[in-house]
Design a protein around this motif. Sequence first.
Motif, PDB file in Angstrom:
ATOM      1  N   GLN A 200       0.828  -1.207   0.000  1.00 47.68           N
ATOM      2  CA  GLN A 200       0.000   0.000   0.000  1.00 47.68           C
ATOM      3  C   GLN A 200       0.863   1.258   0.000  1.00 47.68           C
ATOM      4  O   GLN A 200       0.539   2.226  -0.690  1.00 47.68           O
ATOM      5  CB  GLN A 200      -0.923   0.012   1.215  1.00 47.68           C
ATOM      6  CG  GLN A 200      -2.050  -0.989   1.109  1.00 47.68           C
ATOM      7  CD  GLN A 200      -3.024  -0.869   2.255  1.00 47.68           C
ATOM      8  OE1 GLN A 200      -3.468   0.228   2.587  1.00 47.68           O
ATOM      9  NE2 GLN A 200      -3.350  -1.992   2.870  1.00 47.68           N
ATOM     10  N   LYS A 201       1.967   1.211   0.755  1.00 47.05           N
ATOM     11  CA  LYS A 201       2.835   2.373   0.860  1.00 47.05           C
ATOM     12  C   LYS A 201       3.450   2.683  -0.503  1.00 47.05           C
ATOM     13  O   LYS A 201       3.939   1.800  -1.192  1.00 47.05           O
ATOM     14  CB  LYS A 201       3.935   2.117   1.884  1.00 47.05           C
ATOM     15  CG  LYS A 201       4.804   3.319   2.136  1.00 47.05           C
ATOM     16  CD  LYS A 201       5.852   3.043   3.174  1.00 47.05           C
ATOM     17  CE  LYS A 201       6.682   4.297   3.372  1.00 47.05           C
ATOM     18  NZ  LYS A 201       7.836   4.032   4.204  1.00 47.05           N
ATOM     19  N   ASP A 202       3.416   3.925  -0.886  1.00 47.95           N
ATOM     20  CA  ASP A 202       3.967   4.432  -2.143  1.00 47.95           C
ATOM     21  C   ASP A 202       3.179   3.994  -3.380  1.00 47.95           C
ATOM     22  O   ASP A 202       3.619   4.238  -4.503  1.00 47.95           O
ATOM     23  CB  ASP A 202       5.441   4.047  -2.308  1.00 47.95           C
ATOM     24  CG  ASP A 202       6.318   4.619  -1.208  1.00 47.95           C
ATOM     25  OD1 ASP A 202       6.008   5.730  -0.726  1.00 47.95           O
ATOM     26  OD2 ASP A 202       7.304   3.953  -0.828  1.00 47.95           O
ATOM     27  N   ASN A 203       2.047   3.334  -3.207  1.00 49.33           N
ATOM     28  CA  ASN A 203       1.218   2.930  -4.339  1.00 49.33           C
ATOM     29  C   ASN A 203      -0.201   3.480  -4.233  1.00 49.33           C
ATOM     30  O   ASN A 203      -1.115   2.970  -4.873  1.00 49.33           O
ATOM     31  CB  ASN A 203       1.176   1.402  -4.449  1.00 49.33           C
ATOM     32  CG  ASN A 203       2.475   0.835  -4.934  1.00 49.33           C
ATOM     33  OD1 ASN A 203       2.967   1.218  -5.986  1.00 49.33           O
ATOM     34  ND2 ASN A 203       3.055  -0.061  -4.167  1.00 49.33           N
ATOM     35  N   GLU A 204      -0.365   4.516  -3.439  1.00 54.04           N
ATOM     36  CA  GLU A 204      -1.689   5.079  -3.194  1.00 54.04           C
ATOM     37  C   GLU A 204      -2.369   5.546  -4.484  1.00 54.04           C
ATOM     38  O   GLU A 204      -3.556   5.327  -4.683  1.00 54.04           O
ATOM     39  CB  GLU A 204      -1.612   6.239  -2.192  1.00 54.04           C
ATOM     40  CG  GLU A 204      -1.209   5.825  -0.797  1.00 54.04           C
ATOM     41  CD  GLU A 204       0.307   5.739  -0.571  1.00 54.04           C
ATOM     42  OE1 GLU A 204       1.084   5.973  -1.534  1.00 54.04           O
ATOM     43  OE2 GLU A 204       0.706   5.419   0.554  1.00 54.04           O
TER      44      GLU A 204
ATOM     45  N   ASP B 177      -0.797  -4.344   5.601  1.00 51.18           N
ATOM     46  CA  ASP B 177      -0.128  -3.248   4.896  1.00 51.18           C
ATOM     47  C   ASP B 177      -0.023  -3.495   3.390  1.00 51.18           C
ATOM     48  O   ASP B 177       0.663  -2.791   2.680  1.00 51.18           O
ATOM     49  CB  ASP B 177       1.256  -2.987   5.485  1.00 51.18           C
ATOM     50  CG  ASP B 177       2.205  -4.165   5.330  1.00 51.18           C
ATOM     51  OD1 ASP B 177       1.721  -5.294   5.139  1.00 51.18           O
ATOM     52  OD2 ASP B 177       3.427  -3.947   5.417  1.00 51.18           O
TER      53      ASP B 177
END
Length: 126
Positions: free
Chosen positions: A28-32, A45
């Motif tokens: 999820q992080k950096d792929n919003e 996550d």
Amino acid sequence: MSNVLRIGNCEISYEQAKEMLFPELIPQKDNEAVLAEHLHDKVEDLAVGYRLDLHSGDGTMISARVNQAILDAFGVSADQMKQDALENAPKTHPATFRSMEEVLSAMMGGVPMPCRFVKHMLHFAG
């Protein structure tokens, strides 16, 4: 269902496409931004995204992340597409256990990787 997805000169019905669906795990992080535009479910996550696996005529794999436009073209619900993708996963992308050497070798077209190279790559990646 009579709804079809048009890609270039090709038309694909949902009956054909549902055999080509598969899930993928995405951090999820950096792929919003990507996740905001595509069908997915959050799990801890990670996000479970969904793809349509399209094979070109020359044997290369092309895939498209499922978004609302694809759902609309096929006239199916997100729940139905998710269910079909999850049912296909064991058939289309079965889980396997492989060493990093095997993975790197496959990525390099089957060229055997010497152990020292694999250890160097693992050190570099970590």
